[in-house]
Design a protein around this motif. Structure first.
Motif, mmCIF file in Angstrom:
data_model
loop_
_atom_site.group_PDB
_atom_site.id
_atom_site.type_symbol
_atom_site.label_atom_id
_atom_site.label_comp_id
_atom_site.label_asym_id
_atom_site.label_seq_id
_atom_site.Cartn_x
_atom_site.Cartn_y
_atom_site.Cartn_z
ATOM 1 N N GLY A 203 0.798 -1.220 0.000
ATOM 2 C CA GLY A 203 0.000 0.000 0.000
ATOM 3 C C GLY A 203 0.825 1.261 0.000
ATOM 4 O O GLY A 203 0.359 2.325 0.423
ATOM 5 N N ASN A 204 2.052 1.158 -0.505
ATOM 6 C CA ASN A 204 2.940 2.322 -0.550
ATOM 7 C C ASN A 204 2.941 2.945 -1.939
ATOM 8 O O ASN A 204 2.795 2.238 -2.939
ATOM 9 N N PRO A 205 3.137 4.259 -2.010
ATOM 10 C CA PRO A 205 3.297 4.878 -3.326
ATOM 11 C C PRO A 205 4.529 4.314 -4.034
ATOM 12 O O PRO A 205 5.496 3.904 -3.386
ATOM 13 N N ILE B 192 -8.043 -10.049 -4.608
ATOM 14 C CA ILE B 192 -7.554 -10.347 -3.272
ATOM 15 C C ILE B 192 -7.801 -9.085 -2.448
ATOM 16 O O ILE B 192 -7.239 -8.015 -2.744
ATOM 17 N N GLU B 193 -8.655 -9.180 -1.466
ATOM 18 C CA GLU B 193 -9.180 -8.005 -0.781
ATOM 19 C C GLU B 193 -8.072 -7.119 -0.213
ATOM 20 O O GLU B 193 -8.108 -5.888 -0.355
ATOM 21 N N LYS B 194 -7.068 -7.740 0.386
ATOM 22 C CA LYS B 194 -5.984 -6.963 0.976
ATOM 23 C C LYS B 194 -5.244 -6.168 -0.093
ATOM 24 O O LYS B 194 -4.912 -4.990 0.107
ATOM 25 N N PHE B 195 -4.992 -6.798 -1.224
ATOM 26 C CA PHE B 195 -4.293 -6.116 -2.303
ATOM 27 C C PHE B 195 -5.106 -4.937 -2.829
ATOM 28 O O PHE B 195 -4.561 -3.864 -3.109
ATOM 29 N N ALA B 196 -6.412 -5.158 -2.988
ATOM 30 C CA ALA B 196 -7.267 -4.096 -3.518
ATOM 31 C C ALA B 196 -7.282 -2.887 -2.587
ATOM 32 O O ALA B 196 -7.216 -1.728 -3.032
ATOM 33 N N LEU C 61 -3.920 -1.067 -2.728
ATOM 34 C CA LEU C 61 -3.789 -0.317 -3.971
ATOM 35 C C LEU C 61 -4.508 1.016 -3.873
ATOM 36 O O LEU C 61 -3.962 2.069 -4.256
ATOM 37 N N GLU C 62 -5.710 1.003 -3.342
ATOM 38 C CA GLU C 62 -6.459 2.239 -3.184
ATOM 39 C C GLU C 62 -5.740 3.192 -2.234
ATOM 40 O O GLU C 62 -5.654 4.401 -2.490
ATOM 41 N N HIS C 63 -5.186 2.651 -1.174
ATOM 42 C CA HIS C 63 -4.451 3.479 -0.220
ATOM 43 C C HIS C 63 -3.231 4.117 -0.863
ATOM 44 O O HIS C 63 -2.938 5.308 -0.661
ATOM 45 N N ALA C 64 -2.499 3.337 -1.650
ATOM 46 C CA ALA C 64 -1.307 3.856 -2.309
ATOM 47 C C ALA C 64 -1.644 4.982 -3.271
ATOM 48 O O ALA C 64 -0.904 5.979 -3.368
ATOM 49 N N LEU C 65 -2.740 4.843 -3.994
ATOM 50 C CA LEU C 65 -3.147 5.893 -4.923
ATOM 51 C C LEU C 65 -3.549 7.157 -4.169
ATOM 52 O O LEU C 65 -3.244 8.284 -4.597
ATOM 53 N N GLU C 66 -4.214 6.993 -3.040
ATOM 54 C CA GLU C 66 -4.626 8.153 -2.248
ATOM 55 C C GLU C 66 -3.423 8.862 -1.621
ATOM 56 O O GLU C 66 -3.457 10.072 -1.378
#
Length: 587
Positions: A487-489, A552-556, A559-564
């Motif tokens: 979840g990192n940029p 995969i719920e954790k990955f999804a 991913l959203e967190h990294a984009l934010e």
């Protein structure tokens, strides 16, 4: 005459006796004696000069994978030997038979801080099942023969280091000890085709016959057992799921396969694993345990020639230690045919939908070339007996998904080690071992730039390899792992662009470029039709993601967190995620 042979002569004669016909390496002052012995035997074996010793080890590993025979690499004392390690770990992890020969300083200066005084036998003690230092010319035959035997019988790496002066030492002047009877060794080699014991066979039959929804995971250990694997799958009504190294086990258009598994796999394969009640693993140690059936969900049977790999990833009830082809033959003769085909039929219907989804997503409407279209277009132009070497990275995933394996094709690359830069050395080994067959290296811009000098090796030996570079100016797989796994940029995955077409021309290789959906086919046609080596630099859409086939719920969420959090080009990435196939993969 035999009486005039020195330590290097004995070494090279032993290699020839064990079936070594190609040695990959780079000359150096610590192996000049060995080089001379090779030169004098040019009619019996060939020396292939690479531009980096890492390539020599990777090519030796690939030679073993492509041919089933022992691979050999040679490097000088100190840094040359150190450079071999990465390729040798590739062989160790994927169980390829490789013998590495290195030099050492003068025998009476070892461990005295002399020039290039690296303790290579000690350094190689982890990567090699057998690693030794030659003590005299009288020691060579014993040590080298044992090294070759261990490499072949255990499908692993063996290493022999020979000091500079021992290379030149005359055999007749090397006084053997009283217990070293000369020429007592044997060069006879017999590959075991071990079969499991009857009690284990009976237990396996009980588990498989009781299964209602059986799935099969096949890896590179099943490559020589296609007919037997298909026979067992037909009896069980079981979809065949393929690990990456098992891509060519069964053609991708065969009705019994659902293709790959894992981050690079297909949605129907993942669904088959989620719903099966029995799993048969054949010749695979696919490493990503999160994609296997959940603990307690499915009973398991595993076939592997290496007993240490039984139960390594999945808690199987029965381990069948033996040759995959012969073991499957025994099972097929005694399995009951499963009348209920609904599990298989559901997987087949899903596979038709998956393939249709991939076909619809080849062009994304942006005007940019998609990675999927590049791999698809390459796949359409492969000959029926093509040898394809992949690299490690985003390019591997799109090749696995979009380029179907056909009946007589072979695919190879770094498996458990997953090292970048393997595609050129693998392709070089393929072209040398199988002249006349089409050889294609499919690589990314990150991997190609690591061992770019091997373009000179391709030119030197006039190898008509076709190199396809998927260029997105990024370490694409690492970028998407940063976004999804943590979840990192994205950070420092962007690459300084290289004009690979211009670079290739500088080496004397024909080069072509593609940057749009309309450019791709013509560029590939021109390269593949060229009489000699050719390179296609394909600039692809850098925003097309590398996602698991099924959400995969954790990955999804990561991913959203990294984009934010401020990932560069977040808007373009979001637009790509809203297109197919990403939209379906995130469902």
């Amino acid at each position: 005459m035999a009486s005039e042979r020195n330590g290097s002569d004995v070494l090279v004669d032993c290699l020839i006796a064990w079936g070594v016909d190609t040695i990959f390496g780079l000359p150096g002052d610590g192996i000049n004696g060995v080089m001379e012995a090779i030169r004098k035997r040019g009619s019996s074996l060939r020396f292939i000069q690479v531009r980096h010793e890492e390539s020599a080890a990777l090519a030796a590993c690939a030679h073993s994978k492509w041919t089933g025979r022992i691979g050999c690499c040679l490097a000088t004392t100190g840094p040359g030997g150190v450079h071999l390690l990465n390729g040798l770990y590739d062989a160790k992890f994927d169980k390829a038979a490789v013998i590495a020969i290195t030099g050492l300083p003068y025998h009476d200066l070892i461990d005295t801080f002399t020039q290039q005084d690296v303790d290579l036998p000690r350094l190689f003690s982890d990567v090699a099942a057998y690693s030794t230092r030659i003590m005299s010319a009288a020691h060579v035959e014993n040590a080298v023969s044992l090294a070759c035997r261990i490499a072949c019988s255990q499908h692993t790496v063996a290493h022999v280091a020979i000091p500079t002066d021992v290379q030149e030492e005359k055999l007749e002047g090397a006084e053997p000890s009283m217990r070293n009877v000369q020429h007592h060794v044997s060069f006879a080699h017999q590959e075991s085709e071990r079969l499991p014991e009857e009690p284990e066979i009976a237990r396996a039959l009980e588990v498989l016959n009781r299964g209602k929804r059986v799935a099969i995971l096949a890896g590179h250990g099943a490559l020589d057992a296609r007919d037997e694997l298909i026979a067992v799958a037909e009896l069980l009504g079981a979809p065949i799921v393929k690990a990456l190294l098992g891509k060519a086990v069964v053609p991708d258009d065969h009705p019994l396969t659902t293709g790959g598994i894992g981050l690079l796999g297909t949605r129907p394969s993942q669904q088959a694993f989620e719903e099966c009640d029995t799993l048969l693993i054949v010749g695979s140690t696919f490493p990503y345990v999160e994609y296997y059936p959940k603990p307690g969900q499915a009973r398991g049977v595993q076939i592997d020639r290496d007993p240490t790999r039984i139960g390594l990833r999945f808690p199987v009830e029965v381990g069948l230690v033996g040759n995959a082809r012969r073991t499957l033959q025994v099972l097929a003769a005694r399995l009951k045919a499963h009348a209920d085909r609904s599990f298989l039929e559901r997987a087949q219907a899903r596979m038709r939908d998956w393939n249709a989804l991939l076909d619809r997503s080849l062009v994304n409407g942006t005007g940019r070339l998609t990675p999927g279209q590049l791999a698809h277009d390459v796949g359409q132009r492969l000959r029926d007996d093509a040898l394809v070497a992949w690299d490690s990275g985003h390019n591997t995933g799109v090749l696995a998904r979009y380029a179907p394996a056909r009946e007589k094709q072979a695919f190879a690359g770094s498996g458990l080690l997953a090292t970048m830069a393997c595609s050129l050395p693998y392709a070089i080994a393929a072209a040398l071992a199988f002249p006349g067959r089409q050889v294609v290296a499919f690589t990314g811009d990150g991997g190609l730039s690591m061992l770019l000098g091997e373009l000179a090796t391709i030119v030197r030996y006039r190898l008509p390899i076709k190199i396809v570079v998927m260029k997105n100016n990024s370490l694409g797989q690492i970028k998407w792992e940063q976004l999804m796994f943590l979840g990192n940029p994205e950070y420092e995955c962007d690459l300084t662009p290289i004009d690979f077409a211009q670079v290739a021309r500088g080496f004397g290789i024909a080069a072509f470029s593609a940057a749009s959906p309309d450019d791709c086919g013509p560029a590939l046609d021109a390269a593949f039709a060229h009489d000699g080596p050719a390179l296609v630099e394909a600039s692809v859409d850098p925003f097309e993601p590398l996602l698991p086939a099924k959400r995969i719920e954790k990955f999804a969420k990561n991913l959203e967190h990294a984009l934010e959090e401020g990932t560069a080009d977040a808007a373009a990435i979001r637009a790509a995620l809203a297109r197919e196939p990403s939209r379906t993969q995130l469902m």
